[in-house]
Design an enzyme around this catalytic site. Sequence first.
Site, short mmCIF file in Angstrom:
data_model
loop_
_atom_site.label_atom_id
_atom_site.label_comp_id
_atom_site.label_asym_id
_atom_site.label_seq_id
_atom_site.Cartn_x
_atom_site.Cartn_y
_atom_site.Cartn_z
N ARG A 18 0.83 -1.21 0.00
CA ARG A 18 0.00 0.00 0.00
C ARG A 18 0.86 1.26 0.00
NH1 ARG A 18 -5.03 -1.50 -1.47
NH2 ARG A 18 -5.30 -3.60 -0.68
N LYS A 68 15.39 -6.26 4.32
CA LYS A 68 15.69 -5.22 5.32
C LYS A 68 17.09 -5.38 5.93
CE LYS A 68 10.96 -4.12 6.66
NZ LYS A 68 9.99 -3.93 7.74
N GLY A 132 13.11 -10.27 12.52
CA GLY A 132 13.38 -8.93 12.03
C GLY A 132 12.33 -7.91 12.44
N TYR A 223 -1.81 -6.61 8.93
CA TYR A 223 -3.20 -6.16 8.77
C TYR A 223 -3.87 -7.08 7.75
CZ TYR A 223 -1.24 -3.84 4.67
OH TYR A 223 -0.59 -3.57 3.50
#
Length: 280
Positions: A18, A68, A132, A223
Amino acid sequence: MTGTDRYCVMGHPVGHSRSPWIHARFAALTGQTLDYGAQLVALDGFAAALRDFANAGGRGCNITVPFKHEAARLADTRSERVAQAGAANTLVLAHGRIHADNTDGLGLVADIEQGAGVPLAGRDVLLIGAGGAAAGVLAPLLARAPRRLAVCNRTQARAEALVERHLALAMLTKTELTALGQQAPETDFDVIINATSSSLSGGGVPVPASVLRPGSLACDMMYGAPAQGFLDWATQHGAHARDGLGMLVQQAAESFLLWRGVRPPAEQVLAELRALLAPA
Ligand code: ATR
Protein backbone atom coordinates in the site's frame (compact mmCIF):
# COMPACT_ATOMS: atom_id res chain seq x y z
CA MET A 1 14.87 10.50 -16.40
CA THR A 2 12.28 13.14 -15.50
CA GLY A 3 12.75 16.12 -13.21
CA THR A 4 10.37 14.60 -10.67
CA ASP A 5 11.96 13.15 -7.51
CA ARG A 6 11.64 9.37 -7.59
CA TYR A 7 11.07 6.99 -4.69
CA CYS A 8 9.99 3.37 -4.51
CA VAL A 9 9.35 0.39 -2.29
CA MET A 10 11.52 -2.64 -3.03
CA GLY A 11 10.52 -6.10 -1.93
CA HIS A 12 9.68 -9.66 -2.93
CA PRO A 13 6.72 -9.89 -3.06
CA VAL A 14 5.72 -6.24 -3.40
CA GLY A 15 2.49 -6.26 -5.43
CA HIS A 16 0.37 -6.08 -2.27
CA SER A 17 2.16 -2.97 -0.97
CA ARG A 18 0.00 0.00 0.00
CA SER A 19 3.05 2.28 0.18
CA PRO A 20 2.64 3.83 -3.30
CA TRP A 21 -0.93 4.81 -2.45
CA ILE A 22 0.04 6.17 0.98
CA HIS A 23 2.94 8.26 -0.35
CA ALA A 24 0.82 9.59 -3.22
CA ARG A 25 -1.72 10.82 -0.65
CA PHE A 26 1.02 12.31 1.54
CA ALA A 27 2.43 14.15 -1.48
CA ALA A 28 -0.99 15.46 -2.54
CA LEU A 29 -1.87 16.63 0.97
CA THR A 30 1.46 18.39 1.56
CA GLY A 31 1.76 19.87 -1.94
CA GLN A 32 4.93 17.90 -2.72
CA THR A 33 5.71 16.69 -6.24
CA LEU A 34 7.18 13.20 -6.36
CA ASP A 35 6.81 9.84 -8.01
CA TYR A 36 6.65 6.70 -5.81
CA GLY A 37 6.49 3.23 -7.35
CA ALA A 38 6.71 -0.41 -6.34
CA GLN A 39 9.64 -2.49 -7.57
CA LEU A 40 9.65 -6.28 -7.45
CA VAL A 41 13.27 -7.29 -6.88
CA ALA A 42 14.73 -10.74 -7.60
CA LEU A 43 15.76 -12.53 -4.40
CA ASP A 44 19.43 -12.37 -5.41
CA GLY A 45 19.17 -8.98 -7.09
CA PHE A 46 18.74 -6.42 -4.32
CA ALA A 47 22.17 -4.78 -4.47
CA ALA A 48 21.99 -4.38 -8.26
CA ALA A 49 18.42 -3.04 -8.15
CA LEU A 50 19.37 -0.48 -5.54
CA ARG A 51 22.44 0.63 -7.49
CA ASP A 52 20.38 0.96 -10.69
CA PHE A 53 17.69 2.97 -8.92
CA ALA A 54 20.26 5.32 -7.38
CA ASN A 55 22.10 5.73 -10.70
CA ALA A 56 18.81 6.59 -12.39
CA GLY A 57 18.33 9.48 -9.96
CA GLY A 58 16.22 7.73 -7.29
CA ARG A 59 16.08 9.77 -4.06
CA GLY A 60 14.92 7.16 -1.58
CA CYS A 61 13.43 3.72 -1.03
CA ASN A 62 11.35 1.84 1.44
CA ILE A 63 12.58 -1.70 1.89
CA THR A 64 10.34 -4.60 2.76
CA VAL A 65 10.60 -8.36 3.16
CA PRO A 66 13.09 -9.97 2.69
CA PHE A 67 15.67 -7.23 2.08
CA LYS A 68 15.69 -5.22 5.32
CA HIS A 69 18.86 -6.82 6.69
CA GLU A 70 20.69 -6.60 3.36
CA ALA A 71 19.67 -2.93 3.08
CA ALA A 72 21.24 -2.23 6.48
CA ARG A 73 24.46 -3.99 5.44
CA LEU A 74 24.74 -2.27 2.05
CA ALA A 75 24.31 1.28 3.35
CA ASP A 76 27.26 3.67 3.67
CA THR A 77 25.87 5.21 6.87
CA ARG A 78 23.28 3.99 9.39
CA SER A 79 21.14 5.61 12.04
CA GLU A 80 21.49 4.43 15.64
CA ARG A 81 18.15 2.64 15.18
CA VAL A 82 19.49 0.61 12.25
CA ALA A 83 22.66 -0.24 14.11
CA GLN A 84 20.54 -1.62 16.95
CA ALA A 85 17.97 -3.43 14.80
CA GLY A 86 20.36 -4.69 12.13
CA ALA A 87 17.57 -3.93 9.65
CA ALA A 88 16.53 -0.91 7.60
CA ASN A 89 13.17 0.00 6.05
CA THR A 90 14.09 3.44 4.71
CA LEU A 91 17.02 4.46 2.51
CA VAL A 92 17.98 8.02 1.66
CA LEU A 93 19.97 8.25 -1.60
CA ALA A 94 22.02 11.42 -1.93
CA HIS A 95 25.38 12.44 -3.38
CA GLY A 96 26.14 8.87 -4.47
CA ARG A 97 25.76 7.55 -0.92
CA ILE A 98 23.15 5.43 0.83
CA HIS A 99 21.93 6.32 4.32
CA ALA A 100 19.84 3.69 6.14
CA ASP A 101 17.19 4.35 8.75
CA ASN A 102 14.41 2.33 10.31
CA THR A 103 11.04 3.96 10.90
CA ASP A 104 9.08 0.80 11.79
CA GLY A 105 9.44 1.28 15.54
CA LEU A 106 8.64 4.99 15.41
CA GLY A 107 5.53 4.10 13.42
CA LEU A 108 4.42 1.47 15.92
CA VAL A 109 5.00 3.79 18.88
CA ALA A 110 3.11 6.64 17.18
CA ASP A 111 0.21 4.33 16.41
CA ILE A 112 0.01 3.01 19.98
CA GLU A 113 0.43 6.38 21.70
CA GLN A 114 -1.41 8.71 19.32
CA GLY A 115 -3.62 6.34 17.32
CA ALA A 116 -4.78 4.13 20.20
CA GLY A 117 -4.19 6.78 22.88
CA VAL A 118 -2.08 4.54 25.14
CA PRO A 119 1.11 6.15 26.51
CA LEU A 120 3.81 3.50 26.95
CA ALA A 121 5.69 5.12 29.84
CA GLY A 122 5.27 3.07 33.00
CA ARG A 123 3.32 0.28 31.25
CA ASP A 124 3.92 -3.47 31.08
CA VAL A 125 4.58 -4.49 27.47
CA LEU A 126 4.85 -7.93 25.88
CA LEU A 127 6.60 -8.18 22.51
CA ILE A 128 5.93 -11.55 20.86
CA GLY A 129 8.60 -12.60 18.36
CA ALA A 130 12.33 -12.09 18.00
CA GLY A 131 12.81 -11.95 14.22
CA GLY A 132 13.38 -8.93 12.03
CA ALA A 133 10.00 -7.35 12.76
CA ALA A 134 10.51 -7.51 16.52
CA ALA A 135 14.13 -6.35 16.29
CA GLY A 136 13.05 -3.28 14.32
CA VAL A 137 10.71 -2.02 17.03
CA LEU A 138 12.38 -2.95 20.31
CA ALA A 139 14.62 0.12 20.75
CA PRO A 140 11.87 2.67 19.97
CA LEU A 141 9.53 0.84 22.39
CA LEU A 142 12.20 0.96 25.11
CA ALA A 143 12.80 4.64 24.42
CA ARG A 144 9.26 5.33 25.69
CA ALA A 145 10.32 3.98 29.11
CA PRO A 146 7.80 1.22 29.81
CA ARG A 147 8.02 -0.24 33.33
CA ARG A 148 8.55 -3.76 32.02
CA LEU A 149 9.17 -5.15 28.56
CA ALA A 150 9.18 -8.91 28.03
CA VAL A 151 10.26 -10.36 24.68
CA CYS A 152 8.83 -13.82 24.25
CA ASN A 153 9.60 -16.12 21.35
CA ARG A 154 9.07 -19.72 20.30
CA THR A 155 12.84 -20.06 20.13
CA GLN A 156 13.80 -18.55 23.46
CA ALA A 157 17.50 -18.19 22.56
CA ARG A 158 16.59 -15.64 19.85
CA ALA A 159 14.63 -13.59 22.39
CA GLU A 160 17.63 -13.74 24.72
CA ALA A 161 20.00 -12.53 22.00
CA LEU A 162 17.69 -9.64 21.12
CA VAL A 163 17.31 -8.64 24.76
CA GLU A 164 21.07 -8.85 25.29
CA ARG A 165 21.64 -6.26 22.52
CA HIS A 166 19.21 -3.84 24.20
CA LEU A 167 20.20 -4.12 27.85
CA ALA A 168 22.18 -0.87 27.89
CA LEU A 169 19.18 1.05 26.54
CA ALA A 170 16.88 -0.61 29.08
CA MET A 171 19.21 0.51 31.87
CA LEU A 172 18.93 4.09 30.65
CA THR A 173 15.13 3.99 30.61
CA LYS A 174 14.96 1.95 33.86
CA THR A 175 12.88 -0.69 32.08
CA GLU A 176 12.86 -4.27 33.34
CA LEU A 177 13.76 -6.09 30.09
CA THR A 178 13.45 -9.89 30.01
CA ALA A 179 13.41 -12.77 27.52
CA LEU A 180 10.85 -15.58 27.72
CA GLY A 181 9.84 -18.73 25.87
CA GLN A 182 6.36 -18.53 24.34
CA GLN A 183 4.52 -20.51 27.01
CA ALA A 184 6.36 -18.76 29.81
CA PRO A 185 4.54 -15.46 30.39
CA GLU A 186 2.75 -16.00 33.69
CA THR A 187 1.53 -12.47 34.20
CA ASP A 188 -0.63 -10.13 32.18
CA PHE A 189 0.35 -6.99 30.31
CA ASP A 190 -1.08 -3.57 29.38
CA VAL A 191 0.15 -3.77 25.79
CA ILE A 192 0.76 -6.96 23.77
CA ILE A 193 2.40 -6.72 20.35
CA ASN A 194 2.43 -9.63 17.91
CA ALA A 195 5.57 -9.37 15.77
CA THR A 196 5.60 -13.02 14.68
CA SER A 197 4.83 -14.43 11.27
CA SER A 198 2.97 -17.32 12.92
CA SER A 199 -0.28 -16.69 11.04
CA LEU A 200 1.49 -16.83 7.66
CA SER A 201 2.57 -20.40 8.33
CA GLY A 202 -0.84 -21.44 9.64
CA GLY A 203 0.24 -21.25 13.29
CA GLY A 204 -2.16 -20.00 15.94
CA VAL A 205 -1.67 -17.22 18.46
CA PRO A 206 1.69 -18.03 20.01
CA VAL A 207 0.97 -17.05 23.64
CA PRO A 208 -1.66 -18.07 26.22
CA ALA A 209 -4.66 -15.78 26.77
CA SER A 210 -3.49 -15.21 30.34
CA VAL A 211 -1.18 -12.46 29.00
CA LEU A 212 -4.29 -10.32 28.41
CA ARG A 213 -6.14 -8.36 31.05
CA PRO A 214 -9.48 -6.61 30.48
CA GLY A 215 -8.75 -3.43 28.56
CA SER A 216 -5.27 -4.48 27.41
CA LEU A 217 -4.23 -3.19 24.01
CA ALA A 218 -3.34 -6.08 21.68
CA CYS A 219 -1.62 -5.03 18.45
CA ASP A 220 -0.71 -7.14 15.46
CA MET A 221 1.97 -5.71 13.20
CA MET A 222 0.16 -7.21 10.21
CA TYR A 223 -3.20 -6.16 8.77
CA GLY A 224 -5.91 -7.81 6.72
CA ALA A 225 -6.44 -11.57 6.77
CA PRO A 226 -3.09 -12.53 8.40
CA ALA A 227 -3.90 -10.38 11.46
CA GLN A 228 -7.50 -11.51 11.89
CA GLY A 229 -6.90 -14.58 14.07
CA PHE A 230 -4.89 -12.60 16.61
CA LEU A 231 -7.38 -9.72 16.63
CA ASP A 232 -10.37 -12.08 17.16
CA TRP A 233 -8.49 -13.89 19.96
CA ALA A 234 -7.75 -10.57 21.69
CA THR A 235 -11.32 -9.31 21.39
CA GLN A 236 -12.74 -12.60 22.69
CA HIS A 237 -10.62 -12.17 25.82
CA GLY A 238 -11.69 -8.60 26.55
CA ALA A 239 -8.74 -6.74 25.04
CA HIS A 240 -8.78 -3.87 22.56
CA ALA A 241 -7.49 -5.22 19.25
CA ARG A 242 -5.54 -3.08 16.79
CA ASP A 243 -4.17 -4.17 13.43
CA GLY A 244 -0.96 -2.95 11.80
CA LEU A 245 -2.52 -0.51 9.35
CA GLY A 246 -1.84 2.45 11.63
CA MET A 247 1.78 1.39 12.06
CA LEU A 248 2.08 1.08 8.28
CA VAL A 249 0.88 4.62 7.70
CA GLN A 250 2.90 6.05 10.59
CA GLN A 251 6.16 4.42 9.49
CA ALA A 252 5.51 5.78 6.01
CA ALA A 253 4.96 9.24 7.50
CA GLU A 254 8.34 9.04 9.25
CA SER A 255 10.01 8.03 5.96
CA PHE A 256 8.28 10.90 4.14
CA LEU A 257 9.53 13.31 6.82
CA LEU A 258 13.10 12.04 6.39
CA TRP A 259 12.98 12.44 2.62
CA ARG A 260 10.98 15.65 2.26
CA GLY A 261 11.40 17.48 5.59
CA VAL A 262 7.62 17.74 5.89
CA ARG A 263 5.39 15.77 8.27
CA PRO A 264 2.32 14.50 6.42
CA PRO A 265 -1.14 14.14 8.04
CA ALA A 266 -0.87 10.44 8.97
CA GLU A 267 -4.16 10.18 10.88
CA GLN A 268 -6.13 11.54 7.92
CA VAL A 269 -4.46 9.15 5.48
CA LEU A 270 -5.04 6.22 7.86
CA ALA A 271 -8.76 7.04 7.99
CA GLU A 272 -8.86 7.21 4.18
CA LEU A 273 -7.01 3.89 3.87
CA ARG A 274 -9.34 2.16 6.32
CA ALA A 275 -12.31 3.40 4.30
CA LEU A 276 -10.68 2.19 1.08
CA LEU A 277 -10.05 -1.30 2.49
CA ALA A 278 -13.39 -1.67 4.29
CA PRO A 279 -15.59 -4.42 2.85
CA ALA A 280 -18.24 -2.93 0.56
P1 ATR B 1 10.21 -11.27 10.37
O1 ATR B 1 11.23 -10.48 9.64
O2 ATR B 1 8.82 -11.20 9.79
O3 ATR B 1 10.21 -11.00 11.84
P2 ATR B 1 11.59 -13.73 10.89
O4 ATR B 1 12.88 -13.02 11.17
O5 ATR B 1 11.62 -15.00 10.11
O6 ATR B 1 10.59 -12.80 10.11
O7 ATR B 1 10.86 -13.98 12.30
C1 ATR B 1 9.62 -14.61 12.37
C2 ATR B 1 9.15 -14.59 13.84
O8 ATR B 1 7.90 -15.26 13.93
C3 ATR B 1 10.09 -15.32 14.79
O9 ATR B 1 9.98 -14.75 16.06
C4 ATR B 1 9.49 -16.73 14.77
O10 ATR B 1 9.80 -17.52 15.90
P3 ATR B 1 11.19 -18.38 15.90
O11 ATR B 1 12.29 -17.40 16.19
O12 ATR B 1 10.99 -19.37 16.97
O13 ATR B 1 11.30 -18.99 14.52
C5 ATR B 1 8.02 -16.39 14.79
N1 ATR B 1 7.18 -17.49 14.29
C6 ATR B 1 7.02 -17.88 13.01
N2 ATR B 1 6.13 -18.92 12.94
C7 ATR B 1 5.72 -19.16 14.21
C8 ATR B 1 4.79 -20.09 14.79
N3 ATR B 1 4.11 -20.97 14.04
N4 ATR B 1 4.62 -20.04 16.13
C9 ATR B 1 5.30 -19.15 16.90
N5 ATR B 1 6.17 -18.25 16.41
C10 ATR B 1 6.39 -18.24 15.08
